[in-house]
Design a protein around this motif. Structure first.
Motif, PDB file in Angstrom:
ATOM      1  N   VAL A 128      27.437 -17.452   9.821  1.00  0.00           N
ATOM      2  CA  VAL A 128      26.038 -17.129  10.109  1.00  0.00           C
ATOM      3  C   VAL A 128      25.162 -17.759   9.027  1.00  0.00           C
ATOM      4  O   VAL A 128      25.348 -17.474   7.834  1.00  0.00           O
ATOM      5  N   ASN A 129      24.239 -18.610   9.446  1.00  0.00           N
ATOM      6  CA  ASN A 129      23.269 -19.201   8.506  1.00  0.00           C
ATOM      7  C   ASN A 129      21.967 -18.422   8.586  1.00  0.00           C
ATOM      8  O   ASN A 129      21.394 -18.292   9.675  1.00  0.00           O
ATOM      9  N   LEU A 130      21.499 -17.924   7.445  1.00  0.00           N
ATOM     10  CA  LEU A 130      20.185 -17.281   7.424  1.00  0.00           C
ATOM     11  C   LEU A 130      19.138 -18.381   7.416  1.00  0.00           C
ATOM     12  O   LEU A 130      18.964 -19.072   6.413  1.00  0.00           O
ATOM     13  N   SER A 131      18.471 -18.548   8.552  1.00  0.00           N
ATOM     14  CA  SER A 131      17.393 -19.521   8.612  1.00  0.00           C
ATOM     15  C   SER A 131      16.070 -18.763   8.560  1.00  0.00           C
ATOM     16  O   SER A 131      15.997 -17.705   7.926  1.00  0.00           O
ATOM     17  N   SER A 132      15.054 -19.276   9.230  1.00  0.00           N
ATOM     18  CA  SER A 132      13.752 -18.600   9.209  1.00  0.00           C
ATOM     19  C   SER A 132      12.872 -19.179  10.296  1.00  0.00           C
ATOM     20  O   SER A 132      13.015 -20.362  10.665  1.00  0.00           O
ATOM     21  N   ILE A 133      11.934 -18.360  10.740  1.00  0.00           N
ATOM     22  CA  ILE A 133      10.929 -18.861  11.693  1.00  0.00           C
ATOM     23  C   ILE A 133      10.115 -19.977  11.025  1.00  0.00           C
ATOM     24  O   ILE A 133       9.503 -20.807  11.698  1.00  0.00           O
ATOM     25  N   ALA A 134      10.170 -20.019   9.689  1.00  0.00           N
ATOM     26  CA  ALA A 134       9.451 -21.052   8.932  1.00  0.00           C
ATOM     27  C   ALA A 134       9.987 -22.455   9.226  1.00  0.00           C
ATOM     28  O   ALA A 134       9.393 -23.440   8.802  1.00  0.00           O
ATOM     29  N   HIS A 135      11.099 -22.559   9.978  1.00  0.00           N
ATOM     30  CA  HIS A 135      11.589 -23.908  10.322  1.00  0.00           C
ATOM     31  C   HIS A 135      10.547 -24.633  11.174  1.00  0.00           C
ATOM     32  O   HIS A 135      10.553 -25.860  11.256  1.00  0.00           O
ATOM     33  N   ASN A 136       9.660 -23.860  11.797  1.00  0.00           N
ATOM     34  CA  ASN A 136       8.590 -24.475  12.593  1.00  0.00           C
ATOM     35  C   ASN A 136       7.539 -25.143  11.710  1.00  0.00           C
ATOM     36  O   ASN A 136       6.797 -25.999  12.167  1.00  0.00           O
ATOM     37  N   TYR A 137       7.459 -24.686  10.465  1.00  0.00           N
ATOM     38  CA  TYR A 137       6.456 -25.232   9.551  1.00  0.00           C
ATOM     39  C   TYR A 137       7.145 -26.233   8.614  1.00  0.00           C
ATOM     40  O   TYR A 137       7.417 -25.969   7.450  1.00  0.00           O
ATOM     41  N   CYS A 138       7.476 -27.385   9.213  1.00  0.00           N
ATOM     42  CA  CYS A 138       8.220 -28.411   8.474  1.00  0.00           C
ATOM     43  C   CYS A 138       7.281 -29.584   8.197  1.00  0.00           C
ATOM     44  O   CYS A 138       6.091 -29.517   8.496  1.00  0.00           O
ATOM     45  N   TYR A 139       7.791 -30.658   7.625  1.00  0.00           N
ATOM     46  CA  TYR A 139       6.980 -31.870   7.509  1.00  0.00           C
ATOM     47  C   TYR A 139       6.718 -32.415   8.928  1.00  0.00           C
ATOM     48  O   TYR A 139       7.461 -32.100   9.861  1.00  0.00           O
ATOM     49  N   LYS A 140       5.675 -33.236   9.032  1.00  0.00           N
ATOM     50  CA  LYS A 140       5.226 -33.708  10.348  1.00  0.00           C
ATOM     51  C   LYS A 140       6.367 -34.314  11.170  1.00  0.00           C
ATOM     52  O   LYS A 140       6.514 -34.031  12.348  1.00  0.00           O
ATOM     53  N   LYS A 141       7.195 -35.145  10.498  1.00  0.00           N
ATOM     54  CA  LYS A 141       8.264 -35.824  11.244  1.00  0.00           C
ATOM     55  C   LYS A 141       9.595 -35.091  11.116  1.00  0.00           C
ATOM     56  O   LYS A 141      10.659 -35.666  11.292  1.00  0.00           O
ATOM     57  N   SER A 151      22.608 -19.430  13.690  1.00  0.00           N
ATOM     58  CA  SER A 151      21.588 -19.242  12.661  1.00  0.00           C
ATOM     59  C   SER A 151      20.679 -18.110  13.128  1.00  0.00           C
ATOM     60  O   SER A 151      20.549 -17.869  14.333  1.00  0.00           O
ATOM     61  N   VAL A 152      20.059 -17.428  12.154  1.00  0.00           N
ATOM     62  CA  VAL A 152      19.262 -16.256  12.494  1.00  0.00           C
ATOM     63  C   VAL A 152      18.009 -16.188  11.627  1.00  0.00           C
ATOM     64  O   VAL A 152      18.034 -16.532  10.445  1.00  0.00           O
ATOM     65  N   HIS A 153      16.914 -15.779  12.252  1.00  0.00           N
ATOM     66  CA  HIS A 153      15.708 -15.410  11.490  1.00  0.00           C
ATOM     67  C   HIS A 153      15.766 -13.895  11.322  1.00  0.00           C
ATOM     68  O   HIS A 153      15.790 -13.163  12.317  1.00  0.00           O
ATOM     69  N   PRO A 154      15.778 -13.382  10.100  1.00  0.00           N
ATOM     70  CA  PRO A 154      16.052 -11.949   9.909  1.00  0.00           C
ATOM     71  C   PRO A 154      14.836 -11.046  10.076  1.00  0.00           C
ATOM     72  O   PRO A 154      14.958  -9.832   9.892  1.00  0.00           O
ATOM     73  N   GLY A 155      13.666 -11.612  10.428  1.00  0.00           N
ATOM     74  CA  GLY A 155      12.451 -10.798  10.421  1.00  0.00           C
ATOM     75  C   GLY A 155      11.730 -11.051   9.117  1.00  0.00           C
ATOM     76  O   GLY A 155      12.185 -11.857   8.290  1.00  0.00           O
ATOM     77  N   LEU A 156      10.597 -10.387   8.953  1.00  0.00           N
ATOM     78  CA  LEU A 156       9.812 -10.595   7.732  1.00  0.00           C
ATOM     79  C   LEU A 156       9.947  -9.349   6.860  1.00  0.00           C
ATOM     80  O   LEU A 156       9.524  -8.266   7.252  1.00  0.00           O
ATOM     81  N   ILE A 157      10.577  -9.509   5.705  1.00  0.00           N
ATOM     82  CA  ILE A 157      10.850  -8.365   4.835  1.00  0.00           C
ATOM     83  C   ILE A 157      10.437  -8.738   3.416  1.00  0.00           C
ATOM     84  O   ILE A 157      10.818  -9.812   2.929  1.00  0.00           O
TER      85      ILE A 157
END
Ligand SMILES: NC(=O)c1ccc[n+]([C@@H]2O[C@H](COP(=O)([O-])OP(=O)(O)OC[C@H]3O[C@@H](n4cnc5c(N)ncnc54)[C@H](OP(=O)(O)O)[C@@H]3O)[C@@H](O)[C@H]2O)c1
Length: 190
Positions: free
Chosen positions: A104-117, A165-171
């Motif tokens: 299980v990889n702890l990722s994040s919804i922040a993967h949407n906020y990446c560099y432009k490309k 991979s999982v986004h764990p929520g905002l804590i």
């Protein structure tokens, strides 16, 4: 190690039959990851579940000992290398026990906020154009791509190990130490 040993002692106090081994690991250093993997393998323990949880967020630009931008080094490269080094142990455990393995990889919804490309493959370690937030998003996108591709490869090999991979929520946790604005939104939770 102090925090890990305190956590171990707390668990053992609550469940005296628990068996916990604490080993040192700095995911930001490929030498440390390699020596952790050697030490773990030398214990000859089975390995059913690997949770790639450690993370840092929104750090000012810095390079690791290996010369890799620290968020990418810690959040992605360290876990990527660790998983690769422990994969044979996981496969052997599945074979010996017949029990499905899990990564299980702890990722994040922040993967949407990446560099432009997306991932700046040719500029990972460049200070120029570095954004603390986008570099975090980039490392979290890498966590997802790692999980997806490893999952595909293991399925193709017929190995009974799932990779998600999982986004764990905002804590509110110490992860937010580099974000004064977010810390001030949750003053009582920290
Ligand atoms: N909290 C959230 O809202 C949130 C949201 C989305 C995703 N996530 C993800 O969830 C995971 C856990 O985050 P959390 O909120 O629980 O953060 P946390 O409380 O700060 O825990 C992160 C852990 O990673 C460890 N760590 C940091 N750098 C390391 C390194 N180089 N080597 C080994 N361990 C290292 C830290 O150890 P030390 O304590 O010794 O520094 C800490 O135990 C992270 O991958 C994060 O990106 C969290």
């Amino acid at each position: 190690m102090k925090a890990a040993n305190e956590a171990k002692n707390k668990i053992v106090r609550e469940n005296p039959r628990a068996r916990i081994d604490v080993l040192e690991l700095d995911l930001c250093s490929t030498n440390s990851v390699r020596s952790f993997a050697d030490n773990f393998i030398a214990l000859h323990l089975p390995l059913n579940i690997l949770i790639n949880n450690a993370g840092i967020m929104f750090c000012p630009f810095q390079l690791s000992q290996d010369g890799i931008e620290v968020q990418f080094a810690t959040n992605h490269i360290g876990h990527f290398l660790l998983t690769n080094l422990l994969l044979d142990t996981m496969k052997n455990t599945v074979k010996a026990t017949g029990i499905q393995g899990r990564v299980v990889n702890l990722s994040s919804i922040a993967h949407n906020y990446c560099y432009k490309k997306g991932i700046r493959f040719h500029k990972i370690n460049d200070k120029q154009g570095y954004s603390e937030k986008r570099a975090y998003g980039q490392s979290k996108l890498a966590n997802i791509l790692h999980a997806n591709e490893l999952s595909r490869r293991l399925q193709a090999e017929g190995v009974n190990i799932t990779v998600n991979s999982v986004h764990p929520g905002l804590i509110m946790t110490p992860l937010f130490r580099h974000s004064a604005a977010l810390m001030s939104m949750f003053p009582d939770n920290h």
